[in-house]
Scaffold this motif. Structure first.
Motif, PDB file in Angstrom:
ATOM      1  N   THR A 191       0.811  -1.220   0.108  1.00 46.53           N
ATOM      2  CA  THR A 191       0.024   0.055   0.014  1.00 46.53           C
ATOM      3  C   THR A 191       0.830   1.199   0.039  1.00 46.53           C
ATOM      4  O   THR A 191       2.049   1.140   0.454  1.00 46.53           O
ATOM      5  CB  THR A 191      -1.004  -0.051   1.182  1.00 46.53           C
ATOM      6  N   VAL A 193       0.822   3.733   2.079  1.00 53.82           N
ATOM      7  CA  VAL A 193       1.211   4.116   3.411  1.00 53.82           C
ATOM      8  C   VAL A 193       2.283   2.911   3.833  1.00 53.82           C
ATOM      9  O   VAL A 193       3.399   3.472   4.403  1.00 53.82           O
ATOM     10  CB  VAL A 193      -0.013   3.572   4.593  1.00 53.82           C
ATOM     11  N   THR A 223      -4.712   1.254   5.834  1.00 55.23           N
ATOM     12  CA  THR A 223      -5.484   1.650   4.542  1.00 55.23           C
ATOM     13  C   THR A 223      -6.867   1.127   4.665  1.00 55.23           C
ATOM     14  O   THR A 223      -7.851   1.549   4.323  1.00 55.23           O
ATOM     15  CB  THR A 223      -4.703   0.855   3.530  1.00 55.23           C
ATOM     16  N   ARG A 224      -7.189  -0.267   5.026  1.00 54.84           N
ATOM     17  CA  ARG A 224      -8.388  -0.926   5.255  1.00 54.84           C
ATOM     18  C   ARG A 224      -9.239  -0.004   6.090  1.00 54.84           C
ATOM     19  O   ARG A 224     -10.363   0.209   5.941  1.00 54.84           O
ATOM     20  CB  ARG A 224      -8.325  -2.198   5.768  1.00 54.84           C
ATOM     21  N   GLU A 227     -10.629   2.994   4.118  1.00 56.25           N
ATOM     22  CA  GLU A 227     -11.435   2.558   3.288  1.00 56.25           C
ATOM     23  C   GLU A 227     -12.766   2.224   3.951  1.00 56.25           C
ATOM     24  O   GLU A 227     -13.794   2.270   3.230  1.00 56.25           O
ATOM     25  CB  GLU A 227     -11.108   1.408   2.630  1.00 56.25           C
ATOM     26  N   LYS A 235     -12.803   7.402  -2.556  1.00 56.45           N
ATOM     27  CA  LYS A 235     -11.534   6.615  -3.010  1.00 56.45           C
ATOM     28  C   LYS A 235     -12.174   5.633  -4.240  1.00 56.45           C
ATOM     29  O   LYS A 235     -11.666   5.690  -5.440  1.00 56.45           O
ATOM     30  CB  LYS A 235     -10.838   6.055  -2.482  1.00 56.45           C
ATOM     31  N   THR A 271     -13.703  -1.313  -2.936  1.00 61.27           N
ATOM     32  CA  THR A 271     -13.527  -0.146  -1.941  1.00 61.27           C
ATOM     33  C   THR A 271     -14.920   0.762  -1.729  1.00 61.27           C
ATOM     34  O   THR A 271     -14.851   0.970  -0.797  1.00 61.27           O
ATOM     35  CB  THR A 271     -12.421   0.854  -2.849  1.00 61.27           C
TER      36      THR A 271
END
Length: 276
Positions: A191, A193, A223-224, A227, A235, A271
């Motif tokens: 990812t 990040v 990231t998850r 999201e 996104k 996403t």
């Protein structure tokens, strides 16, 4: 096994100490279990988002969950637990690594007690993730198999029979996508990040490893989590527009819709579902 400098050994031993506590492994197992359940629940809204995009792209990349998928995932997890986990705990290669002739990357200590102390926690975490990884691969292969069978015009029992055929003998494209899906499911996917954290760690030397001992999994978790907020909808919306434009461009130019383009649509749908 590979030789390491004294500072690398000290940092690795310190990292291993961070992973020794039972809370770490409990959090890993519960986190993987929770996210796996979340992903299954999100497949319905993801399939709906995918269907809307398919009106423009004429491509389907998501399918509704079913009991067969859960059964196949459970069987894959049990098989991994029985056949692969014992070898991983011994530091032996499993799966494709055996064919490729790869051996697990570990820090070598002459003292057997230190070898066990340093490498044991990493082996255990890898074993835990491997079980969830194999389950995720099975779920992805079955989903893809259903989509392909449906694209062939199969319905009802014929669709299920054809899906089983494709599941048992997946194409290279199916295997690649399943591997990518499994990395996402187990928080091991690259990812933005995670890459930023890895860059800081790499340029910081030993100090960088102390400040940021781990990068890939924390980056994927962050990231998850992001999201799962309205940011995920934003996104996913941007990704969906991009996927539709690029796939439409390929279709209008009579060019093949590549696996990479299909992946764009799939990721956009997933996403959007996480942020919904």
């Amino acid at each position: 096994l590979k030789g390491h400098t004294t500072s690398e050994k000290l940092v690795t031993a310190w990292k291993s100490g961070l992973l020794t506590w039972w809370e770490t492994h409990g959090a890993n197992i519960s986190g993987n279990t929770t996210f796996a359940a979340w992903e299954e629940l999100s497949r319905s809204p993801a399939t709906m988002a995918d269907w809307f995009m398919s009106l423009a792209t004429k491509q389907r990349t998501k399918a509704l969950p079913d009991l067969t998928s859960l059964k196949l995932q459970a069987q894959a997890a049990y098989k991994s637990l029985k056949e692969e986990v014992p070898d991983i705990l011994k530091g032996l290669p499993v799966g494709d690594d055996i064919v490729a002739g790869k051996i697990p990357f570990e820090t070598y200590f002459q003292n057997p007690i230190m070898r066990a102390y340093v490498n044991g926690p990493f082996r255990l975490l890898n074993a835990e993730d491997r079980v969830f990884n194999r389950a995720a691969v099975a779920g992805s292969l079955w989903e893809q198999a259903k989509i392909l069978a449906s694209a062939e015009g199969k319905t009802g029992k014929a669709l299920k029979a054809r899906a089983h055929e494709l599941f048992k003998a997946p194409s290279d494209e199916m295997a690649v996508r399943a591997a990518e899906d499994a990395l996402v499911r187990t928080f091991r996917d690259p990812t933005v990040v995670g890459k930023m954290m890895a860059s800081i760690q790499r340029h910081g030397g030993p100090a960088g490893h102390v400040v940021l001992p781990f990068t890939t999994t924390p980056g994927a978790i962050a990231t998850r989590l992001a999201e799962g907020t309205p940011y995920g909808v934003l996104k996913g919306g941007v990704q969906a527009i991009r996927a539709v434009r690029q796939i439409r461009k390929a279709v209008l130019a009579s060019e093949p819709v590549t696996p990479e383009l299909k992946r764009l649509q799939q990721v956009a749908a997933e996403t959007l579902a996480r942020g919904a």
